[in-house]
Design a protein around this motif. Structure first.
Motif, PDB file in Angstrom:
ATOM      1  N   GLU A   1       1.206  -1.338   0.358  1.00 49.88           N
ATOM      2  CA  GLU A   1      -0.101   0.258  -0.037  1.00 49.88           C
ATOM      3  C   GLU A   1       1.022   1.216   0.096  1.00 49.88           C
ATOM      4  OE1 GLU A   1      -4.100   1.510   2.579  1.00 49.88           O
ATOM      5  OE2 GLU A   1      -2.260   0.447   3.208  1.00 49.88           O
ATOM      6  N   LEU A   2       0.136   2.414  -0.591  1.00 54.99           N
ATOM      7  CA  LEU A   2       0.851   3.754  -0.747  1.00 54.99           C
ATOM      8  C   LEU A   2       0.452   4.138   0.232  1.00 54.99           C
ATOM      9  CD1 LEU A   2       0.923   4.729  -4.756  1.00 54.99           C
ATOM     10  CD2 LEU A   2       3.156   3.741  -3.012  1.00 54.99           C
ATOM     11  N   VAL A   3       1.191   5.035   1.410  1.00 55.33           N
ATOM     12  CA  VAL A   3       0.127   6.167   2.842  1.00 55.33           C
ATOM     13  C   VAL A   3       1.313   6.821   2.516  1.00 55.33           C
ATOM     14  CG1 VAL A   3      -0.173   3.503   3.781  1.00 55.33           C
ATOM     15  CG2 VAL A   3       2.064   4.811   4.530  1.00 55.33           C
ATOM     16  N   ALA A   4      -0.262   7.776   2.747  1.00 54.34           N
ATOM     17  CA  ALA A   4       1.264   9.262   3.244  1.00 54.34           C
ATOM     18  C   ALA A   4       1.645   9.374   4.624  1.00 54.34           C
ATOM     19  CB  ALA A   4      -0.060   9.925   3.119  1.00 54.34           C
ATOM     20  N   TRP A   5       2.637  10.246   3.911  1.00 58.51           N
ATOM     21  CA  TRP A   5       3.943  10.343   5.839  1.00 58.51           C
ATOM     22  C   TRP A   5       3.306  11.669   5.992  1.00 58.51           C
ATOM     23  CZ3 TRP A   5       9.285   8.062   3.748  1.00 58.51           C
ATOM     24  CH2 TRP A   5       8.958   6.767   3.467  1.00 58.51           C
ATOM     25  N   LEU A   6       3.335  11.795   7.253  1.00 59.97           N
ATOM     26  CA  LEU A   6       2.546  12.868   8.044  1.00 59.97           C
ATOM     27  C   LEU A   6       3.586  13.235   9.196  1.00 59.97           C
ATOM     28  CD1 LEU A   6      -1.166  12.940   7.312  1.00 59.97           C
ATOM     29  CD2 LEU A   6       0.560  13.789   5.760  1.00 59.97           C
ATOM     30  N   PRO A   7       4.091  14.387   9.579  1.00 60.96           N
ATOM     31  CA  PRO A   7       4.767  15.036  10.545  1.00 60.96           C
ATOM     32  C   PRO A   7       3.616  14.395  11.789  1.00 60.96           C
ATOM     33  CG  PRO A   7       4.667  16.749   9.648  1.00 60.96           C
ATOM     34  CD  PRO A   7       3.839  15.577   8.562  1.00 60.96           C
ATOM     35  N   LYS A   8       3.837  13.844  13.157  1.00 58.69           N
ATOM     36  CA  LYS A   8       2.536  13.221  14.143  1.00 58.69           C
ATOM     37  C   LYS A   8       1.692  14.846  14.189  1.00 58.69           C
ATOM     38  CE  LYS A   8       5.948  15.028  17.565  1.00 58.69           C
ATOM     39  NZ  LYS A   8       7.193  14.302  19.152  1.00 58.69           N
ATOM     40  N   ASP A   9       2.433  15.815  14.063  1.00 59.01           N
ATOM     41  CA  ASP A   9       1.574  17.077  15.035  1.00 59.01           C
ATOM     42  C   ASP A   9       0.522  17.421  13.579  1.00 59.01           C
ATOM     43  OD1 ASP A   9       3.165  18.597  13.673  1.00 59.01           O
ATOM     44  OD2 ASP A   9       3.090  19.592  14.903  1.00 59.01           O
ATOM     45  N   HIS A  10       0.232  17.007  12.555  1.00 56.96           N
ATOM     46  CA  HIS A  10      -0.065  16.824  11.685  1.00 56.96           C
ATOM     47  C   HIS A  10      -1.895  17.378  11.441  1.00 56.96           C
ATOM     48  CE1 HIS A  10      -2.077  16.700   7.594  1.00 56.96           C
ATOM     49  NE2 HIS A  10      -0.653  17.590   7.009  1.00 56.96           N
ATOM     50  N   PRO A  11      -2.584  17.708  11.568  1.00 56.92           N
ATOM     51  CA  PRO A  11      -4.235  17.750  11.555  1.00 56.92           C
ATOM     52  C   PRO A  11      -4.714  16.599  11.516  1.00 56.92           C
ATOM     53  CG  PRO A  11      -3.441  20.092  10.567  1.00 56.92           C
ATOM     54  CD  PRO A  11      -2.677  19.005  10.820  1.00 56.92           C
ATOM     55  N   LEU A  12      -4.432  15.877   9.818  1.00 54.68           N
ATOM     56  CA  LEU A  12      -4.465  14.003   9.866  1.00 54.68           C
ATOM     57  C   LEU A  12      -3.699  12.977  10.007  1.00 54.68           C
ATOM     58  CD1 LEU A  12      -5.797  14.693   6.139  1.00 54.68           C
ATOM     59  CD2 LEU A  12      -7.011  15.480   7.805  1.00 54.68           C
ATOM     60  N   ALA A  13      -2.729  13.908  11.171  1.00 51.73           N
ATOM     61  CA  ALA A  13      -2.095  12.880  11.450  1.00 51.73           C
ATOM     62  C   ALA A  13      -2.439  10.690  12.489  1.00 51.73           C
ATOM     63  CB  ALA A  13      -0.951  12.813  12.694  1.00 51.73           C
ATOM     64  N   HIS A  14      -4.111  11.465  12.644  1.00 56.64           N
ATOM     65  CA  HIS A  14      -4.118  10.187  12.533  1.00 56.64           C
ATOM     66  C   HIS A  14      -6.012  10.153  12.267  1.00 56.64           C
ATOM     67  CE1 HIS A  14      -2.292  10.367  16.611  1.00 56.64           C
ATOM     68  NE2 HIS A  14      -2.159  11.279  16.890  1.00 56.64           N
ATOM     69  N   ALA A  15      -6.188  10.776  11.405  1.00 58.39           N
ATOM     70  CA  ALA A  15      -6.693  10.363  10.406  1.00 58.39           C
ATOM     71  C   ALA A  15      -7.246   9.086   9.960  1.00 58.39           C
ATOM     72  CB  ALA A  15      -7.175  11.681   9.358  1.00 58.39           C
ATOM     73  N   ASP A  16      -8.199   8.476   9.041  1.00 55.24           N
ATOM     74  CA  ASP A  16      -8.279   7.217   8.813  1.00 55.24           C
ATOM     75  C   ASP A  16      -8.355   7.252   7.466  1.00 55.24           C
ATOM     76  OD1 ASP A  16      -9.624   5.879  11.249  1.00 55.24           O
ATOM     77  OD2 ASP A  16     -11.664   7.094   9.872  1.00 55.24           O
ATOM     78  N   ALA A  17      -8.020   8.083   6.634  1.00 55.54           N
ATOM     79  CA  ALA A  17      -7.491   8.305   5.676  1.00 55.54           C
ATOM     80  C   ALA A  17      -6.541  10.140   5.501  1.00 55.54           C
ATOM     81  CB  ALA A  17      -8.505   8.382   4.037  1.00 55.54           C
ATOM     82  N   PHE A  18      -6.484  10.269   3.437  1.00 58.71           N
ATOM     83  CA  PHE A  18      -5.400  11.620   4.138  1.00 58.71           C
ATOM     84  C   PHE A  18      -5.896  11.456   2.503  1.00 58.71           C
ATOM     85  CE2 PHE A  18      -2.181  14.281   2.000  1.00 58.71           C
ATOM     86  CZ  PHE A  18      -2.047  14.591   2.952  1.00 58.71           C
TER      87      PHE A  18
ATOM     88  N   PHE B   1       4.892  10.552   0.683  1.00 57.02           N
ATOM     89  CA  PHE B   1       3.991   9.267   0.583  1.00 57.02           C
ATOM     90  C   PHE B   1       4.941   7.797   0.417  1.00 57.02           C
ATOM     91  CE2 PHE B   1       3.312  11.066  -3.337  1.00 57.02           C
ATOM     92  CZ  PHE B   1       3.391  10.211  -4.523  1.00 57.02           C
ATOM     93  N   ASN B   2       5.066   7.234   0.395  1.00 60.67           N
ATOM     94  CA  ASN B   2       5.760   6.011   0.017  1.00 60.67           C
ATOM     95  C   ASN B   2       5.514   4.494   0.380  1.00 60.67           C
ATOM     96  OD1 ASN B   2       8.123   4.549  -1.625  1.00 60.67           O
ATOM     97  ND2 ASN B   2       9.626   6.539  -1.754  1.00 60.67           N
ATOM     98  N   GLN B   3       5.878   3.140  -0.176  1.00 62.62           N
ATOM     99  CA  GLN B   3       4.969   2.365   0.223  1.00 62.62           C
ATOM    100  C   GLN B   3       5.250   2.169   1.881  1.00 62.62           C
ATOM    101  OE1 GLN B   3       7.123  -0.730  -1.999  1.00 62.62           O
ATOM    102  NE2 GLN B   3       7.729   0.417  -3.738  1.00 62.62           N
TER     103      GLN B   3
END
Length: 293
Positions: A163-180, A236-238
């Motif tokens: 799966e390709l996934v977004a890489w986000l900083p830990k304090d990003h507003p969507l860091a705990h979201a179900d999807a980006f 983002f990456n694998q």
């Protein structure tokens, strides 16, 4: 045409140095020089341009290189088939591989392969999609364990999807979201790994016609990962790539979800060496080969 001389020419072309070629093949530099000079005399033209920095192929040398490679490959296949008839598996297996696969998935496969076929020497060539396509077209590898090579002539054995996934900083507003949302890649500072090298990033951005705000570019995914952790942007990456990295980077699936097919590409299953066929059986048991679309 002498096979040993062809091997010397191949090693010199790959290493870019007669000294390095000699070390690789276990000869003296003067021995390699004599073999290549004899081969050039035999075919009637120079294969290499020599300089203090090393050697590089002439235009005629570039034309001859695939022919030398085929001569050596045919000899190696003959040796492997004869060993197989005698109940042994011996030879050299050259595998092209993603950096992530070679580090995280291949060691367990090679351990099993080594236990079954200890007489086979395995040589690794690591690279990205562009290198895989070139190696397959040149037939300089027995197979590649990689994403689907779009610019090569090959047979394909699908193994799994990552799966390709977004890489986000830990304090990003969507860091705990179900999807980006995938379109959000255009809305924030972006860190691009190896741009314009037919990477998975390049392919996804092109597929969705996205033009991110690239603030940094890197050559290495681990560098990108650490820059994301530092809050310098998103990327983002694998998912597989960061499996054993312990930084504080959130991995968030895309909306819509994105997956990369990973498998084994072979220049020709029909002509594959015994060692290559056994590696495929070991790495992809039960997987059925398919032809490129």
């Amino acid at each position: 045409m002498d096979i040993i001389k062809c091997e010397a020419a191949l090693a010199a072309a790959e290493q870019g140095s007669l000294t390095a070629a000699a070390e690789l093949l276990g000869y003296t530099q003067s021995g390699i020089t004599r073999m290549i000079s004899a081969l050039e005399s035999e075919i009637g033209f120079p294969l290499f341009i020599r300089s203090k920095k090393g050697v590089r192929l002439t235009e005629n040398g570039k034309i001859m290189l695939p022919l030398f490679r085929e001569i050596v490959r045919s000899r190696q296949n003959a040796e492997q088939v004869s060993a197989e008839i005698c109940g042994m598996i011996r030879g050299t297996l050259t595998i092209g591989c993603y950096y992530s696969i070679s580090a995280l998935r291949l060691p367990a496969i090679l351990k099993e392969f080594r236990s079954r076929y200890p007489g086979v020497t395995v040589r690794m060539q690591e690279g990205g999609n562009r290198e895989m396509s070139r190696w397959l077209n040149e037939r300089s590898v027995d197979c590649c364990f990689c994403a689907y090579p779009e610019a090569a002539d090959f047979d394909w054995i699908p193994v799994f999807e990552d799966e390709l996934v977004a890489w986000l900083p830990k304090d990003h507003p969507l860091a705990h979201a179900d999807a980006f949302p995938i379109e959000n890649l255009e809305k924030e500072p972006f860190i691009h790994t190896s741009p314009n090298h037919d990477t998975d990033q390049d392919r996804l951005l092109a597929a969705f016609h996205l033009h991110p705000q690239t603030c940094f570019s890197t050559r290495d995914a681990f560098t990108t990962y650490n820059m994301v952790e530092a809050g310098l942007g998103i990327s983002f990456n694998q998912r597989l790539i960061s499996q054993k990295w312990n930084g504080e980077v959130a991995l968030v699936p895309f909306s819509p979800p994105q997956f990369i097919p990973l498998g084994i590409a072979v220049p020709s299953l029909k002509d594959a060496s015994p060692s290559a066929r056994r590696f495929i059986d070991c790495a992809a048991p039960g997987c059925r080969p398919s032809s490129p679309a």
